[in-house]
Design a protein around this motif. Structure first.
Motif, PDB file in Angstrom:
ATOM      1  N   ASP A  27       0.808  -1.222   0.000  1.00  9.76           N
ATOM      2  CA  ASP A  27       0.000   0.000   0.000  1.00  9.76           C
ATOM      3  C   ASP A  27       0.841   1.273   0.000  1.00  9.76           C
ATOM      4  O   ASP A  27       0.312   2.357  -0.183  1.00  9.76           O
ATOM      5  N   ASP A  28       2.166   1.149   0.163  1.00 12.24           N
ATOM      6  CA  ASP A  28       3.024   2.336   0.069  1.00 12.24           C
ATOM      7  C   ASP A  28       3.782   2.400  -1.254  1.00 12.24           C
ATOM      8  O   ASP A  28       4.730   3.165  -1.400  1.00 12.24           O
ATOM      9  N   GLY A  29       3.377   1.571  -2.232  1.00  9.14           N
ATOM     10  CA  GLY A  29       3.925   1.669  -3.576  1.00  9.14           C
ATOM     11  C   GLY A  29       5.066   0.736  -3.927  1.00  9.14           C
ATOM     12  O   GLY A  29       5.559   0.764  -5.053  1.00  9.14           O
ATOM     13  N   GLN A  30       5.515  -0.092  -2.994  1.00  9.10           N
ATOM     14  CA  GLN A  30       6.572  -1.045  -3.319  1.00  9.10           C
ATOM     15  C   GLN A  30       5.997  -2.148  -4.207  1.00  9.10           C
ATOM     16  O   GLN A  30       4.855  -2.558  -4.019  1.00  9.10           O
ATOM     17  N   GLN A  31       6.804  -2.632  -5.158  1.00 10.83           N
ATOM     18  CA  GLN A  31       6.354  -3.700  -6.047  1.00 10.83           C
ATOM     19  C   GLN A  31       7.475  -4.697  -6.284  1.00 10.83           C
ATOM     20  O   GLN A  31       8.647  -4.337  -6.275  1.00 10.83           O
ATOM     21  N   LEU A  32       7.055  -5.932  -6.536  1.00 12.50           N
ATOM     22  CA  LEU A  32       7.995  -7.003  -6.831  1.00 12.50           C
ATOM     23  C   LEU A  32       7.317  -7.963  -7.797  1.00 12.50           C
ATOM     24  O   LEU A  32       6.136  -8.283  -7.621  1.00 12.50           O
ATOM     25  N   ILE A  33       8.036  -8.402  -8.815  1.00  9.40           N
ATOM     26  CA  ILE A  33       7.511  -9.378  -9.767  1.00  9.40           C
ATOM     27  C   ILE A  33       8.487 -10.541  -9.817  1.00  9.40           C
ATOM     28  O   ILE A  33       9.707 -10.340  -9.863  1.00  9.40           O
ATOM     29  N   ALA A  34       7.955 -11.768  -9.799  1.00  8.72           N
ATOM     30  CA  ALA A  34       8.797 -12.962  -9.798  1.00  8.72           C
ATOM     31  C   ALA A  34       8.263 -13.998 -10.776  1.00  8.72           C
ATOM     32  O   ALA A  34       7.065 -14.025 -11.068  1.00  8.72           O
ATOM     33  N   LEU A  35       9.147 -14.853 -11.237  1.00  5.30           N
ATOM     34  CA  LEU A  35       8.766 -15.910 -12.166  1.00  5.30           C
ATOM     35  C   LEU A  35       8.249 -17.146 -11.437  1.00  5.30           C
ATOM     36  O   LEU A  35       7.293 -17.768 -11.883  1.00  5.30           O
ATOM     37  N   ASN A  36       8.871 -17.530 -10.331  1.00  6.37           N
ATOM     38  CA  ASN A  36       8.519 -18.761  -9.634  1.00  6.37           C
ATOM     39  C   ASN A  36       7.513 -18.554  -8.508  1.00  6.37           C
ATOM     40  O   ASN A  36       6.420 -19.067  -8.560  1.00  6.37           O
ATOM     41  N   ALA A 149      10.165  -4.418   2.508  1.00  9.06           N
ATOM     42  CA  ALA A 149       9.956  -4.399   3.957  1.00  9.06           C
ATOM     43  C   ALA A 149       8.536  -3.914   4.235  1.00  9.06           C
ATOM     44  O   ALA A 149       8.092  -2.906   3.686  1.00  9.06           O
ATOM     45  N   VAL A 150       7.833  -4.649   5.091  1.00 13.86           N
ATOM     46  CA  VAL A 150       6.440  -4.342   5.403  1.00 13.86           C
ATOM     47  C   VAL A 150       6.293  -4.256   6.920  1.00 13.86           C
ATOM     48  O   VAL A 150       6.684  -5.184   7.632  1.00 13.86           O
ATOM     49  N   GLY A 151       5.735  -3.153   7.402  1.00 13.33           N
ATOM     50  CA  GLY A 151       5.539  -2.951   8.831  1.00 13.33           C
ATOM     51  C   GLY A 151       4.108  -3.237   9.264  1.00 13.33           C
ATOM     52  O   GLY A 151       3.211  -3.419   8.438  1.00 13.33           O
ATOM     53  N   GLN A 154       0.498  -2.539   7.449  1.00 16.75           N
ATOM     54  CA  GLN A 154       0.592  -2.380   5.998  1.00 16.75           C
ATOM     55  C   GLN A 154      -0.091  -3.535   5.286  1.00 16.75           C
ATOM     56  O   GLN A 154      -0.186  -4.645   5.816  1.00 16.75           O
ATOM     57  N   ARG A 155      -0.523  -3.263   4.076  1.00 18.42           N
ATOM     58  CA  ARG A 155      -1.256  -4.250   3.273  1.00 18.42           C
ATOM     59  C   ARG A 155      -0.435  -4.647   2.047  1.00 18.42           C
ATOM     60  O   ARG A 155       0.177  -3.794   1.407  1.00 18.42           O
ATOM     61  N   ILE A 156      -0.459  -5.935   1.740  1.00 20.81           N
ATOM     62  CA  ILE A 156       0.205  -6.492   0.571  1.00 20.81           C
ATOM     63  C   ILE A 156      -0.864  -7.171  -0.278  1.00 20.81           C
ATOM     64  O   ILE A 156      -1.696  -7.903   0.267  1.00 20.81           O
ATOM     65  N   GLU A 157      -0.841  -6.946  -1.571  1.00 23.46           N
ATOM     66  CA  GLU A 157      -1.730  -7.665  -2.482  1.00 23.46           C
ATOM     67  C   GLU A 157      -0.868  -8.455  -3.456  1.00 23.46           C
ATOM     68  O   GLU A 157       0.087  -7.916  -4.020  1.00 23.46           O
TER      69      GLU A 157
END
Length: 169
Positions: A27-36, A149-151, A154-157
């Motif tokens: 929710d603070d704009g961090q992003q990550l993309i992975a293949l596996n 890093a998530v405190g 915070q929300r992760i989708e």
């Protein structure tokens, strides 16, 4: 000078296969993309606390050693290990399927946390939503040195990535 036949042949014989990828965003704009796969949990793989909301279930408070969300490509590794260990009836996605599988690792039941929602499938546009109730990390494809890093709070989708890997065969 003419090109060697091997190089010319490669250019003509190319075939592109698209592979589904997994995306995590905070929710603070961090992003990550992975293949596996993407891992969400405590940085040392100890107990992580969070609230999990899947498309097919109610929000559930959990404590576990983390959550794995994997693609069909990733369902031959870490996710397959979780799937086999629990003798899951879930049909794992194939590498080109636009779907993800997810598994909660070692969920701990307690008076405050449950173990009812521990695996499932995600198809776009559905997401798995995680609200941190402890400090968490998110990393992809086993690369623990590249984390989000998530405190607390915070929300992760996590869901099917909007892009695909193009594998040239």
């Amino acid at each position: 000078m003419p090109r060697p036949a091997a190089i010319t042949g490669l250019l003509v014989a190319q075939h592109v296969v698209e592979r589904t990828m997994v995306a995590a965003s905070t929710d603070d704009g961090q992003q990550l993309i992975a293949l596996n796969e993407v891992y969400v949990g405590h940085h040392s793989h100890q107990s992580a606390r969070y609230r999990l909301s899947s498309p097919d279930g109610l929000p559930a408070r959990q404590s576990s050693s983390g959550i794995l969300v994997g693609t069909g490509t990733g369902s031959t590794g870490w996710c397959r290990s979780a799937w086999q260990e629990r003798h899951s009836p879930l049909a794992l996605p194939a590498p080109t399927d636009p779907a993800l599988c997810w598994f909660v690792r070692e969920a701990w039941p307690s008076p405050a946390t449950g173990t009812d929602s521990t695996e499932g499938l995600l198809k776009a546009p559905d997401t798995l939503a995680i609200t941190a109730e402890s400090d968490l990390v998110v990393f992809g494809d086993g690369m623990e040195s590249d984390t989000l890093a998530v405190g607390w709070g915070q929300r992760i989708e996590i869901g099917v990535a909007p892009i695909k890997l193009h594998l040239v065969a």
